[in-house]
Design an enzyme around this catalytic site. Structure first.
Site, short mmCIF file in Angstrom:
data_model
loop_
_atom_site.label_atom_id
_atom_site.label_comp_id
_atom_site.label_asym_id
_atom_site.label_seq_id
_atom_site.Cartn_x
_atom_site.Cartn_y
_atom_site.Cartn_z
N CYS A 16 32.29 67.74 36.42
CA CYS A 16 31.77 66.70 35.52
C CYS A 16 32.35 65.33 35.85
O CYS A 16 31.68 64.47 36.41
CB CYS A 16 32.07 67.03 34.05
N ARG A 17 33.61 65.14 35.52
CA ARG A 17 34.20 63.80 35.59
C ARG A 17 34.47 63.32 37.01
O ARG A 17 34.07 62.21 37.39
CB ARG A 17 35.49 63.76 34.77
N SER A 18 35.16 64.11 37.82
CA SER A 18 35.50 63.62 39.16
C SER A 18 34.29 63.47 40.08
O SER A 18 34.20 62.48 40.80
CB SER A 18 36.62 64.44 39.80
#
Length: 160
Positions: A16-18
């Protein structure tokens, strides 16, 4: 910048984030024509999703903003990543702690920072994991990453 700078964005599972940070940063690199100066990748502190594409919801929200999440999840490899990358940037304080725990020496530890350190407003102290939340969480991740990636590029350019 005189030399190529390489950045590794790190979250827990790298779905998701990275990968979103990687996509946002790459879009900004391309828009500002900095491909010869900056490169990035993403990884996770855990290997839960190794070999998987980014979360389909994250991909959808990113695509609405014109970002393509194409990376494949992989775990951080301390034996190669600390040598290859100039910056290892965790999405939250736990990611930063996990990176510091696998750092081989003080030089490795100096390369570790928190993504929100590059934000302009000081409003957030982490990029929250949107995995178990709703639409607003994915949008917030992208809002924070856009701000932080802009700040990171500014910082890297100041260090030319």
């Amino acid at each position: 910048m005189s030399m190529m700078k390489q950045v590794l964005f790190v979250c827990l599972g790298n779905i998701c984030r990275s990968p979103s940070a990687e996509a946002v940063f790459n879009a900004m690199i391309e828009k500002q024509e900095l491909q010869s100066e900056l490169k990035c990748d993403s990884a996770g502190t855990a290997a839960y999703h190794a070999g998987d594409q980014a979360d389909y919801r994250m991909k959808q929200f990113a695509q609405k903003r014109g970002y393509l999440l194409t990376s494949i999840s992989r775990p951080v490899d301390p034996e190669t990543d600390f040598d290859r990358f100039d910056y290892l940037i965790g999405m939250d304080s736990q990611n930063v702690r996990d990176l510091k725990a696998v750092a081989r020496n003080e030089n490795d530890r100096k390369k570790i920072s928190l993504m929100t350190d590059y934000c302009s407003g000081g409003k957030y102290n982490s990029v929250p994991d949107p995995y178990y939340g709703g639409a607003a969480g994915f949008e917030l991740v992208l809002d924070i990453l856009e701000d932080a990636c802009n700040g990171l590029i500014r910082k890297l350019q100041e260090g030319k």
